[in-house]
Write an enzyme that holds these catalytic residues in place. Structure first.
Site, PDB file in Angstrom:
ATOM      1  N   HIS A 119      -6.988  -6.321   0.071  1.00  0.00           N
ATOM      2  CA  HIS A 119      -6.721  -5.728  -1.247  1.00  0.00           C
ATOM      3  C   HIS A 119      -5.364  -6.198  -1.732  1.00  0.00           C
ATOM      4  O   HIS A 119      -4.404  -6.268  -0.980  1.00  0.00           O
ATOM      5  CB  HIS A 119      -6.849  -4.213  -1.216  1.00  0.00           C
ATOM      6  CG  HIS A 119      -6.217  -3.558  -0.048  1.00  0.00           C
ATOM      7  ND1 HIS A 119      -6.810  -3.501   1.197  1.00  0.00           N
ATOM      8  CD2 HIS A 119      -5.016  -2.957   0.085  1.00  0.00           C
ATOM      9  CE1 HIS A 119      -6.016  -2.876   2.035  1.00  0.00           C
ATOM     10  NE2 HIS A 119      -4.903  -2.547   1.398  1.00  0.00           N
TER      11      HIS A 119
ATOM     12  N   GLU B 294      -9.908  -7.797   9.402  1.00  0.00           N
ATOM     13  CA  GLU B 294      -9.574  -8.842  10.395  1.00  0.00           C
ATOM     14  C   GLU B 294     -10.132  -8.479  11.769  1.00  0.00           C
ATOM     15  O   GLU B 294     -10.306  -9.343  12.620  1.00  0.00           O
ATOM     16  CB  GLU B 294      -8.062  -9.007  10.508  1.00  0.00           C
ATOM     17  CG  GLU B 294      -7.456  -9.994   9.544  1.00  0.00           C
ATOM     18  CD  GLU B 294      -7.863 -11.435   9.814  1.00  0.00           C
ATOM     19  OE1 GLU B 294      -7.660 -11.916  10.940  1.00  0.00           O
ATOM     20  OE2 GLU B 294      -8.372 -12.085   8.898  1.00  0.00           O
TER      21      GLU B 294
ATOM     22  N   GLN C 118       3.390  -5.552  11.174  1.00  0.00           N
ATOM     23  CA  GLN C 118       3.631  -6.981  10.917  1.00  0.00           C
ATOM     24  C   GLN C 118       2.253  -7.448  10.469  1.00  0.00           C
ATOM     25  O   GLN C 118       1.380  -7.725  11.288  1.00  0.00           O
ATOM     26  CB  GLN C 118       4.102  -7.671  12.203  1.00  0.00           C
ATOM     27  CG  GLN C 118       4.577  -9.111  12.033  1.00  0.00           C
ATOM     28  CD  GLN C 118       3.559 -10.042  11.396  1.00  0.00           C
ATOM     29  OE1 GLN C 118       3.518 -10.192  10.159  1.00  0.00           O
ATOM     30  NE2 GLN C 118       2.726 -10.664  12.194  1.00  0.00           N
TER      31      GLN C 118
ATOM     32  N   TYR D  27       5.597  -9.509  19.399  1.00  0.00           N
ATOM     33  CA  TYR D  27       6.165  -8.530  18.454  1.00  0.00           C
ATOM     34  C   TYR D  27       5.051  -7.871  17.638  1.00  0.00           C
ATOM     35  O   TYR D  27       5.041  -6.655  17.420  1.00  0.00           O
ATOM     36  CB  TYR D  27       7.185  -9.214  17.531  1.00  0.00           C
ATOM     37  CG  TYR D  27       7.699  -8.276  16.469  1.00  0.00           C
ATOM     38  CD1 TYR D  27       8.610  -7.265  16.799  1.00  0.00           C
ATOM     39  CD2 TYR D  27       7.257  -8.368  15.154  1.00  0.00           C
ATOM     40  CE1 TYR D  27       9.063  -6.385  15.833  1.00  0.00           C
ATOM     41  CE2 TYR D  27       7.703  -7.497  14.189  1.00  0.00           C
ATOM     42  CZ  TYR D  27       8.611  -6.501  14.528  1.00  0.00           C
ATOM     43  OH  TYR D  27       9.051  -5.614  13.582  1.00  0.00           O
TER      44      TYR D  27
ATOM     45  N   SER E 156      -8.344  -2.856   9.696  1.00  0.00           N
ATOM     46  CA  SER E 156      -8.465  -4.066   8.874  1.00  0.00           C
ATOM     47  C   SER E 156      -9.786  -4.794   9.111  1.00  0.00           C
ATOM     48  O   SER E 156     -10.310  -4.818  10.233  1.00  0.00           O
ATOM     49  CB  SER E 156      -7.314  -5.005   9.239  1.00  0.00           C
ATOM     50  OG  SER E 156      -7.576  -6.315   8.785  1.00  0.00           O
TER      51      SER E 156
ATOM     52  N   TYR F 100      -2.899 -10.573  15.459  1.00  0.00           N
ATOM     53  CA  TYR F 100      -2.898  -9.436  14.527  1.00  0.00           C
ATOM     54  C   TYR F 100      -4.228  -8.678  14.604  1.00  0.00           C
ATOM     55  O   TYR F 100      -4.252  -7.454  14.752  1.00  0.00           O
ATOM     56  CB  TYR F 100      -2.646  -9.932  13.098  1.00  0.00           C
ATOM     57  CG  TYR F 100      -2.909  -8.888  12.038  1.00  0.00           C
ATOM     58  CD1 TYR F 100      -1.951  -7.926  11.722  1.00  0.00           C
ATOM     59  CD2 TYR F 100      -4.123  -8.852  11.343  1.00  0.00           C
ATOM     60  CE1 TYR F 100      -2.203  -6.960  10.739  1.00  0.00           C
ATOM     61  CE2 TYR F 100      -4.379  -7.899  10.371  1.00  0.00           C
ATOM     62  CZ  TYR F 100      -3.420  -6.965  10.080  1.00  0.00           C
ATOM     63  OH  TYR F 100      -3.669  -6.012   9.112  1.00  0.00           O
TER      64      TYR F 100
ATOM     65  N   ASP G 274       0.823  -1.206   0.000  1.00  0.00           N
ATOM     66  CA  ASP G 274       0.000   0.000   0.000  1.00  0.00           C
ATOM     67  C   ASP G 274       0.863   1.264   0.000  1.00  0.00           C
ATOM     68  O   ASP G 274       0.504   2.263  -0.632  1.00  0.00           O
ATOM     69  CB  ASP G 274      -0.910   0.030   1.245  1.00  0.00           C
ATOM     70  CG  ASP G 274      -1.988  -1.024   1.183  1.00  0.00           C
ATOM     71  OD1 ASP G 274      -1.957  -1.859   0.253  1.00  0.00           O
ATOM     72  OD2 ASP G 274      -2.867  -1.020   2.065  1.00  0.00           O
TER      73      ASP G 274
ATOM     74  N   ASP H  56      11.284   3.077  13.130  1.00  0.00           N
ATOM     75  CA  ASP H  56      10.614   1.803  13.396  1.00  0.00           C
ATOM     76  C   ASP H  56       9.455   2.104  14.349  1.00  0.00           C
ATOM     77  O   ASP H  56       9.588   2.963  15.248  1.00  0.00           O
ATOM     78  CB  ASP H  56      11.611   0.840  14.061  1.00  0.00           C
ATOM     79  CG  ASP H  56      11.152  -0.600  13.979  1.00  0.00           C
ATOM     80  OD1 ASP H  56      11.869  -1.409  13.368  1.00  0.00           O
ATOM     81  OD2 ASP H  56      10.081  -0.922  14.537  1.00  0.00           O
TER      82      ASP H  56
END
Ligand code: NAP
Ligand code: GDD
Length: 354
Positions: free
Chosen positions: A188, A137, A89, A101, A135, A158, A14, A64
């Protein structure tokens, strides 16, 4: 003077499309990249120019989402008009292998960036608009069709981390009056999709199988349904949300769901192959908890943002397959000339399977 945008995750699928989109709108784009032992900028190399030259429109900064100090420093240096938080991630299966993480980057990373933004806005006195990459998700086990009023029921570390990030974003909007939008994007894809996500894994394999470079494709759950759109269409919505008068949250989807099996059938059929002769099931690709069915209702985005997806399912499969057939042809030509082409096998075999 054009606007300045700061993108986390600029090297991702993206991030690369959004950079192209913002360049076309006249933006100067600043991206945060992670230090890696090999180059990790393949998706944006075509946009990059030597920073010593005049008129450079893409600048990269090391940083980061696990490093709040660096995020603050980059925000101050760039002093952006808009921030797009795309870094993550982002692999659901991998998030079961590295949950801590994943949460640190996806959930706490978002909090770090929002908190740095809050201080930056206070100190600079300049308004900044912020996009949060949410998301589908997050809906997880909630039955389709899912929209902005659907209650979240995540099914992976996630997904749960994205839910936390979503609510951090809402809280910073309400508590500090920041202009923060959550985009709740359904899957996507594109030719730039990472090769461990199922669509690209399939089209990459079909390309190689049709040229005799491999014979089998190992997959997990073929029954899961996803609402697959084209990434190039979806990045526009991120920008559109930030151009509205008031910040809000939007579902972005095509409204059409297909199973993984349908994707497989179509991709193999496009190449004139019978998928049953090549696809095998490997249970290591199953997830401890699966998201069975995602299909979005994007009527709010259509009404408020005036947005419609342009690329449909059949065209998406064709576009990805065409790209991966070209890649396979290149690989075969190089093999024929005596060069061995690395295909990322070690990464594909890592962990409990992706
Ligand atoms: P992607 O291709 O996996 O890209 C992820 C990006 O995040 C890469 O640039 C990656 O850098 C960067 N990143 C990873 N860990 C980081 C860290 N610790 N600090 C800073 N950056 C980090 O993902 P995508 O498909 O472009 O998705 C963009 C965003 O939308 C993600 O937040 C994803 O979770 C979300 N999303 C995606 C979809 C989808 O279907 N694509 C749908 C809904 C939401 P490297 O290149 O160095 O790895
Ligand atoms: N990756 C993968 N590999 N998935 C497989 C495989 C396989 O070999 N076989 C079957 N699947 C199934 C998965 O179980 C899942 O149901 C579906 O294919 C899609 O998997 P992915 O392509 O990995 O995507 P995802 O839906 O889990 O997550 C993507 O979309 C989310 C939005 O809903 C990612 O891009 C996330 O970052 C994003 O938030």
């Amino acid at each position: 003077m054009g606007k300045r945008a700061l993108i986390t995750g600029v090297t991702g699928q993206d991030g690369s499309y959004l950079t192209e989109f913002l360049h076309a709108k006249g933006y100067e784009v600043h991206g945060i990249i992670r230090r890696a032992s090999l180059f990790n900028t393949e998706r944006i190399d075509h946009l990059y120019r030597d920073p010593h030259l005049a008129g450079v429109k893409l600048r990269l900064h090391y940083g980061d989402l696990t490093d709040g100090t660096a995020l603050r420093r980059v925000l101050e240096a760039v002093d952006p008009d808009e921030v797009y938080n795309l870094g993550a991630q982002s692999h659901v299966r991998v998030s079961f292998d590295i949950p801590e993480y994943t949460a640190d980057v996806v959930a706490v990373g978002t909090l770090r960036l929002l908190d740095a933004l809050r201080d930056h806005v206070t100190q600079s006195g300049r308004p900044v608009r912020y996009y949060q990459a949410g998301s589908s998700e997050m809906f997880g086990a909630a039955p389709p069709p899912q929209n902005e009023r659907t209650v979240f029921y995540p099914r992976s570390p996630y997904g749960a981390s994205k839910v936390a990030a979503h609510w951090f974003a809402v809280n910073y909007r309400e508590a500090y009056g920041l202009f923060v939008c959550n985009g709740i994007l359904f899957n996507h894809e594109s030719p730039r999709r990472g090769e461990t996500f199922v669509t690209r894994k399939i089209t990459r394999a079909v390309g190689r199988i049709s040229l005799g470079l491999q014979d089998k494709l190992y997959l997990g759950n073929l029954d899961a349904k996803r609402d697959w759109g084209f990434a190039g269409d979806y990045v526009e919505t991120m920008w559109l949300m930030l151009q509205e008068e008031h910040p809000d949250d939007y579902v972005i989807a095509t409204g059409e769901a297909h199973s993984v099996r349908e994707f497989v059938e179509r991709a193999f059929a496009e190449a004139g192959l019978d998928w049953r002769r090549h696809v095998e099931i490997d249970s290591s690709y199953f997830r401890p908890t699966e998201v069975d069915s995602l299909c979005g209702d994007a009527s709010k985005a259509q009404r408020v943002l005036g947005w419609q997806p342009r690329v449909g399912f059949a065209e998406l499969v064709r576009m990805m397959l065409k790209h991966d057939l070209d890649l396979a042809r290149r690989e075969r030509t190089l093999n024929g000339a005596g060069f061995e082409v690395p295909v990322g096998g070690a990464a594909l075999a890592a962990g409990s399977g992706t």
